[in-house]
Write a protein that holds these residues in place. Structure first.
Motif, short mmCIF file in Angstrom:
data_model
loop_
_atom_site.label_atom_id
_atom_site.label_comp_id
_atom_site.label_asym_id
_atom_site.label_seq_id
_atom_site.Cartn_x
_atom_site.Cartn_y
_atom_site.Cartn_z
N GLU A 121 116.80 49.48 97.18
CA GLU A 121 117.77 50.54 96.87
C GLU A 121 119.04 49.96 96.25
O GLU A 121 119.61 50.54 95.33
CB GLU A 121 118.11 51.35 98.13
N ARG A 159 118.24 49.10 92.72
CA ARG A 159 118.20 50.31 91.90
C ARG A 159 119.62 50.78 91.57
O ARG A 159 119.90 51.19 90.44
CB ARG A 159 117.43 51.42 92.60
N SER A 214 121.09 48.50 88.98
CA SER A 214 120.46 48.77 87.69
C SER A 214 121.02 50.04 87.06
O SER A 214 121.25 50.08 85.84
CB SER A 214 118.94 48.90 87.87
N SER A 215 121.26 51.04 87.86
CA SER A 215 121.81 52.28 87.31
C SER A 215 123.25 52.10 86.84
O SER A 215 123.71 52.84 85.97
CB SER A 215 121.73 53.41 88.34
N LEU A 257 108.96 51.18 93.71
CA LEU A 257 110.31 51.04 93.16
C LEU A 257 110.52 49.68 92.50
O LEU A 257 111.10 49.59 91.42
CB LEU A 257 111.35 51.26 94.26
N SER A 258 110.03 48.62 93.12
CA SER A 258 110.20 47.29 92.52
C SER A 258 109.43 47.19 91.20
O SER A 258 109.94 46.63 90.22
CB SER A 258 109.74 46.20 93.49
N GLN A 287 108.67 49.69 89.21
CA GLN A 287 109.34 50.56 88.25
C GLN A 287 110.59 49.87 87.69
O GLN A 287 110.84 49.93 86.48
CB GLN A 287 109.73 51.87 88.93
N LEU A 288 111.36 49.21 88.54
CA LEU A 288 112.55 48.51 88.08
C LEU A 288 112.20 47.40 87.10
O LEU A 288 112.81 47.27 86.04
CB LEU A 288 113.32 47.94 89.27
#
Length: 75
Positions: free
Chosen positions: A10, A13, A16-17, A44-45, A47-48
């Motif tokens: 999280e 993420r 990254s955002s 999530l990992s 996708q990142l």
């Protein structure tokens, strides 16, 4: 350990955002050191890493390519 990894994902993420990709990658690599299996199989990992590879202009760094390959995002 599962909660730590989830928290790290999280945080990655969020970084990254905020377009702090270097910090995000560092957090994700640290999480991978803690629990490689969890990071490797978490959506999530993956996708990142895929997002970071696609955003790169030119050739991605060797560290990013290695991470993406370990996560089975790249061949």
């Amino acid at each position: 350990m599962e909660r730590r990894v989830r928290h790290a994902l999280e945080v990655a993420r969020a970084y990254s955002s905020w377009n702090r990709v270097d910090d995000a990658q560092a957090v994700l690599l640290d999480a991978e050191q803690m629990a490689p299996e969890q990071v490797r199989h978490h959506f999530l990992s993956r996708q990142l890493a895929l997002t970071w590879v696609r955003r790169q202009r030119g050739k991605p760094s060797a560290e990013l390519v290695g991470l993406a390959r370990r996560l089975k995002v790249l061949d």
